[in-house]
Enzyme design. Structure first.
Site, short mmCIF file in Angstrom:
data_model
loop_
_atom_site.label_atom_id
_atom_site.label_comp_id
_atom_site.label_asym_id
_atom_site.label_seq_id
_atom_site.Cartn_x
_atom_site.Cartn_y
_atom_site.Cartn_z
N THR A 327 12.29 3.42 13.74
CA THR A 327 13.73 3.25 13.60
C THR A 327 14.34 4.56 13.13
OG1 THR A 327 15.49 1.99 12.50
CG2 THR A 327 13.49 2.38 11.23
N HIS A 379 0.71 -4.09 2.60
CA HIS A 379 -0.45 -3.68 1.79
C HIS A 379 -1.61 -4.67 1.94
CE1 HIS A 379 -2.48 -1.19 -0.89
NE2 HIS A 379 -1.64 -1.15 -1.92
#
Length: 408
Positions: A327, A379
């Site tokens: 993006t 994560h």
């Protein structure tokens, strides 16, 4: 004889659509396969076409939410209908010639059962604002109150309130205090739900770095004219970033993976999603197998998808199945941000604006065009070593573009 036109199936997961716009009006003569309306789902915009030639009779109103298979309109066989459609026009011309100040809203003489009756969308707006339908003059067919009439009546009501209360209020606030309400589009509702779900369901972190853009800017400035002459497309920054990302994904496959239930899924291909700001909201079309494409092929794909997004012509297939997203908030002037993961993907790279800043090179302070880059990642599947290593690898490839050719 008339034919009912229903909402067609547009995807396995789509159960309803919104009638966003009538392209043809009630009473218009349409040809077979002519586009008569636009339908908007939570993923894309679709065109509704006439299944036979004839005269259009609308049933649903703009803004209505329709289930798959619901009747949108009817098409009556041609014949006398076109002549009838011309009669109000002739009558209206006569009225205008007789008195130029006559109201142009009356399309038919006299009143009918529809006079003063609001459409479903208009009725909802009037009910929310407590406006009586009898106080609104309809401009639709036979005096029917349209959505636009309801919105204008709402606005008119708001402008009258300050005038009436002015003598009562001791110190009226300066400036306009109006507000307006709009129904969320299916696309906006879906984006909102998915963004909140990602924040709640992933262990999202963001790591940052900065890139010296001078090598790429010099390379681009030197060859952009020849590049455009040969390939017919401009040489932008997105192709370099896409190529750098696909190379870095080879070294850090976890960044290109996802979690499915109790399993980790790793992809040996790179389908790069490019976030594009479209008129109706954010869309993320996909460049398939970007790892095997040249810079020119990537630029052509980006241009084609961006144009489709601008015109609301993207298909569901073109927005499904990416493995990693890029993006670019820099086109809006963003200096730094923490982009949100595009689920079920595990990472997203955020580009930002290029600003000249002083940096230290070989013991000297020099001015360089610098860009901050951000990698948001899940994560649960990507460790800190992998996320930082991936972003550093992207930085190395961009600051030394020759690496992209040599694969080192």
């Amino acid at each position: 004889m008339s034919l009912e036109i229903k909402v067609p199936p547009v995807g396995e997961s789509i159960t309803e659509v919104v009638l966003s716009r009538w392209i043809k009006n009630d009473g218009d003569v349409v040809e077979m396969d002519e586009v008569i309306a636009e339908l908007e789902s939570d993923k894309a915009t679709f065109e509704l076409t006439a299944e036979q030639a004839g005269t259009l009779k609308t049933i649903a109103a703009e803004g209505d939410t329709l289930a798959i298979g619901a009747v949108v309109c009817k098409i009556e066989d041609g014949g006398a209908a076109p002549a009838k459609a011309d009669a109000p026009k002739a009558e209206e011309k006569a009225v205008v010639a007789e008195d130029k100040t006559a109201a142009p809203v009356a399309e038919k003489s006299g009143e009918s059962y529809a006079t003063g009756t609001p459409s479903p969308a208009a009725s909802k707006i009037l009910a929310e604002k407590g406006i009586d339908a009898g106080a609104v003059k309809g401009t639709g067919v036979d005096g029917r109150i349209t959505k636009d009439d309801a919105v204008k009546a709402e606005a008119g009501k708001k402008t009258e309130v300050p005038k009436a209360s002015a003598p009562v209020v001791a110190a009226a606030p300066a400036g306009s205090r109006g507000e307006r309400r709009e129904k969320m589009s299916p696309l906006r509702r879906t984006v909102a739900k998915r963004l909140v779900a990602v924040k709640n369901e992933t262990a999202m972190l963001t790591t940052f770095n900065e890139v010296n853009m001078k090598p790429i800017m010099d390379l681009r400035g030197k060859y952009k004219d020849q590049f455009k002459e040969k390939f017919g497309v401009g040489l932008g920054f997105m192709s370099f970033f896409t190529k750098a990302v696909t190379e870095a994904l080879k070294d850090f496959p976890a960044v290109n993976g996802r979690i499915e239930g109790e399993e980790l899924v790793y992809n040996d291909f790179a389908d790069i999603s490019i976030a594009v700001s479209a008129p109706k909201g954010l869309v993320v079309p996909v460049i398939r197998n970007a790892e095997s494409m040249t810079l020119a092929q990537i630029e052509k794909s980006v241009l084609e998808l961006a144009l489709k997004a601008r015109d609301s012509k993207l298909t569901i297939e073109e927005m499904t199945g990416g493995t990693f997203t890029i993006t670019n908030g820099g086109v809006f002037g963003s200096m730094m941000s923490t982009p949100i993961i595009n689920a079920p993907q595990s990472a997203i790279l955020g580009m930002h604006n290029i600003v000249e800043r002083p940096v230290a090179e070989k013991g000297e302070v020099v001015i360089r065009p610098m860009m901050y880059v951000a990698l948001s990642y899940d994560h649960r599947i990507i460790d800190g070593r992998e996320s930082v290593g991936f972003l550093v690898r992207v930085k190395q490839l961009l600051e030394d573009p020759a690496r992209l050719l040599l694969g080192i």
